[in-house]
Design an enzyme around this catalytic site. Structure first.
Site, PDB file in Angstrom:
ATOM      1  N   GLY A   1      -1.136   6.154   6.143  1.00 32.89           N
ATOM      2  CA  GLY A   1      -0.300   7.132   5.465  1.00 32.89           C
ATOM      3  C   GLY A   1      -1.052   8.160   4.638  1.00 32.89           C
ATOM      4  O   GLY A   1      -0.425   9.066   4.068  1.00 32.89           O
TER       5      GLY A   1
ATOM      6  N   ARG B   1      -4.607  -4.537  -2.183  1.00 37.09           N
ATOM      7  CA  ARG B   1      -4.046  -5.746  -1.596  1.00 37.09           C
ATOM      8  C   ARG B   1      -5.055  -6.877  -1.804  1.00 37.09           C
ATOM      9  O   ARG B   1      -6.155  -6.841  -1.261  1.00 37.09           O
ATOM     10  CB  ARG B   1      -3.780  -5.523  -0.114  1.00 37.09           C
ATOM     11  CG  ARG B   1      -2.945  -6.593   0.558  1.00 37.09           C
ATOM     12  CD  ARG B   1      -2.878  -6.365   2.050  1.00 37.09           C
ATOM     13  NE  ARG B   1      -2.437  -5.024   2.387  1.00 37.09           N
ATOM     14  CZ  ARG B   1      -2.815  -4.366   3.485  1.00 37.09           C
ATOM     15  NH1 ARG B   1      -3.652  -4.918   4.334  1.00 37.09           N
ATOM     16  NH2 ARG B   1      -2.372  -3.165   3.732  1.00 37.09           N
TER      17      ARG B   1
ATOM     18  N   GLU C   1       0.347   4.310  17.661  1.00 36.61           N
ATOM     19  CA  GLU C   1      -1.096   4.288  17.453  1.00 36.61           C
ATOM     20  C   GLU C   1      -1.650   2.924  17.849  1.00 36.61           C
ATOM     21  O   GLU C   1      -0.899   1.999  18.147  1.00 36.61           O
ATOM     22  CB  GLU C   1      -1.450   4.593  15.988  1.00 36.61           C
ATOM     23  CG  GLU C   1      -1.105   6.010  15.551  1.00 36.61           C
ATOM     24  CD  GLU C   1      -1.498   6.283  14.108  1.00 36.61           C
ATOM     25  OE1 GLU C   1      -2.004   5.362  13.435  1.00 36.61           O
ATOM     26  OE2 GLU C   1      -1.289   7.420  13.642  1.00 36.61           O
TER      27      GLU C   1
ATOM     28  N   SER D   1      -5.628   7.257   8.103  1.00 34.81           N
ATOM     29  CA  SER D   1      -4.868   6.042   8.398  1.00 34.81           C
ATOM     30  C   SER D   1      -4.049   5.658   7.184  1.00 34.81           C
ATOM     31  O   SER D   1      -4.187   6.228   6.098  1.00 34.81           O
ATOM     32  CB  SER D   1      -5.822   4.897   8.770  1.00 34.81           C
ATOM     33  OG  SER D   1      -6.675   4.605   7.683  1.00 34.81           O
TER      34      SER D   1
ATOM     35  N   GLU E   1       0.791  -0.230  17.713  1.00 28.11           N
ATOM     36  CA  GLU E   1       1.930   0.122  16.872  1.00 28.11           C
ATOM     37  C   GLU E   1       2.959   0.906  17.684  1.00 28.11           C
ATOM     38  O   GLU E   1       2.614   1.889  18.340  1.00 28.11           O
ATOM     39  CB  GLU E   1       1.450   0.952  15.675  1.00 28.11           C
ATOM     40  CG  GLU E   1       0.411   0.231  14.825  1.00 28.11           C
ATOM     41  CD  GLU E   1      -0.170   1.112  13.746  1.00 28.11           C
ATOM     42  OE1 GLU E   1       0.367   2.222  13.521  1.00 28.11           O
ATOM     43  OE2 GLU E   1      -1.164   0.707  13.121  1.00 28.11           O
TER      44      GLU E   1
ATOM     45  N   ASP F   1      -3.155  -5.468   9.910  1.00 27.15           N
ATOM     46  CA  ASP F   1      -2.669  -6.044   8.656  1.00 27.15           C
ATOM     47  C   ASP F   1      -1.347  -6.792   8.839  1.00 27.15           C
ATOM     48  O   ASP F   1      -1.146  -7.869   8.267  1.00 27.15           O
ATOM     49  CB  ASP F   1      -2.556  -4.984   7.555  1.00 27.15           C
ATOM     50  CG  ASP F   1      -1.860  -3.714   7.991  1.00 27.15           C
ATOM     51  OD1 ASP F   1      -1.280  -3.687   9.091  1.00 27.15           O
ATOM     52  OD2 ASP F   1      -1.894  -2.732   7.226  1.00 27.15           O
ATOM     53  N   THR F   2      -0.435  -6.261   9.653  1.00 29.01           N
ATOM     54  CA  THR F   2       0.822  -6.972   9.890  1.00 29.01           C
ATOM     55  C   THR F   2       0.596  -8.304  10.609  1.00 29.01           C
ATOM     56  O   THR F   2       1.421  -9.205  10.535  1.00 29.01           O
ATOM     57  CB  THR F   2       1.804  -6.121  10.714  1.00 29.01           C
ATOM     58  OG1 THR F   2       1.247  -5.887  12.020  1.00 29.01           O
ATOM     59  CG2 THR F   2       2.089  -4.791  10.044  1.00 29.01           C
TER      60      THR F   2
END
Length: 335
Positions: A84, A305, A215, A82, A202, A222-223
């Site tokens: 990337g 993050r 996906e 996941s 997504e 997160d978005t």
């Protein structure tokens, strides 16, 4: 049991579900969404959702053949990863060997020593990406307003809601998200589980206006942190309501910002080794309609993050600028 990360032991979840525990959204859904191969087969081949052309490969030779079938440029991803990790864009056949190595060594759980299968898919003429938060509850399935986003190296950096989309794109996005979640919830029902919770669906929007399934994250996305500013009930509140068996309707998932306004989120990524200490918060939040959430993460090792800035503006550009100002003005020291 409420999983909150991508890398989870799905076998343990299956045992817990078999013992009568409620797994969110279900053990079966968690296993499907961890496996790009299973998810893509269900989405495209069972549910008929539009996707990029793709092939799966378990060896370097199969990857070469798959890349030739979908054409160059293409994207190679491990089926179990996941954000990337282990992903490559391949422009020609000369890059296939390196993409295979990256998929094996750059993915999550690379240290386990097994060989990962990969998906190779055509690089679509992408215009932008959307997330449609979709909620399954005792009242059925509802969708939130679409969320626009900006990523760096496959990881979220900014998001805004509602995304500026025309009516045709909005209808396609909602239909694909609803159908994907309905199909997954059906898998949960088949194993005697509820399938309740928030899903981050997504999507790719192409330059011709068509929308493709990409996906699903079977948890708050997160978005979707932008919903802490844009909706009366954030994605986290919606998730909790659904898990507890409470009904979630379109009214619960609606925007609460003024008509025509946009909300934005800006991830605050900290680099270093040690404890992150935040300061200058008063100046960072001096501008109206801004907010800040600092996560309860004790330390950073490398980059992590650690917080998110939130803002409401007259449009997406205004909201993003306000949230960015919060992030830029906030001081973070790593000790």
């Amino acid at each position: 049991i409420v999983p909150e990360v991508e890398a989870i032991a799905t076998g343990e979840l299956a045992e817990a579900a078999a013992a009568g525990m409620q797994v969110v959204p279900s053990a079966e859904i968690a296993a499907i969404c961890m496996d790009r191969e299973r998810l893509r087969v269900i989405a495209h081949e069972e549910l008929g959702l539009p996707t990029t052309p793709y092939r799966f490969a378990g060896t370097l030779e199969e990857l070469r053949a798959g890349a030739e079938a979908v054409g160059y440029p293409c994207v190679v991803k491990p089926v179990m990863s996941s954000s990337g990790h282990g992903q490559s864009v391949v422009r020609s056949a000369d890059g296939i060997d390196a993409a295979w190595v990256e998929a094996q060594t750059g993915r999550r759980a690379a240290g386990e020593g097994d060989v990962s299968r990969v998906i190779v898919e055509a690089l679509a003429p992408l215009d932008y990406e959307l997330t449609v938060l979709t909620v399954s509850s005792s009242a059925g399935i509802v969708t939130c307003a679409p969320i626009g986003q900006r990523q760096e190296s496959g990881d979220y950096r900014e998001s805004w809601q509602p995304a500026a989309t025309d009516a045709a794109v909005l209808e396609q996005a909602r239909r694909i998200a609803w159908t994907a979640v309905e199909g997954l919830v059906g898998k949960a029902h088949a194993t005697g589980e509820h399938g309740w919770g928030v899903f981050g669906v997504e999507l790719f929007v192409l330059t011709d206006g068509s929308v493709l399934f990409n996906e699903v994250s079977p948890r708050p996305h997160d978005t979707g942190m932008v919903t802490m500013a844009s909706q009366r009930l954030s994605e986290f509140a919606l998730h909790a309501r659904a898990i507890l068996g409470m009904p979630v309707t379109e009214a619960h998932a609606a925007l609460s910002i003024p008509q025509g306004a946009t909300a934005a989120s800006h991830a605050i990524v900290v680099e270093g080794e040690g404890e992150a200490v935040f300061s200058n918060t008063a100046e960072a939040l001096a501008e109206p309609n801004t907010d800040l959430r600092i996560f309860a993460k004790p330390e950073v090792h490398g980059h992590r993050r650690m917080a998110v800035a939130l803002a409401i503006g007259s449009n997406a550009d205004d909201a993003r600028a306000r949230a960015g100002h919060v992030a830029d003005t906030l001081r973070v020291d790593v000790r």
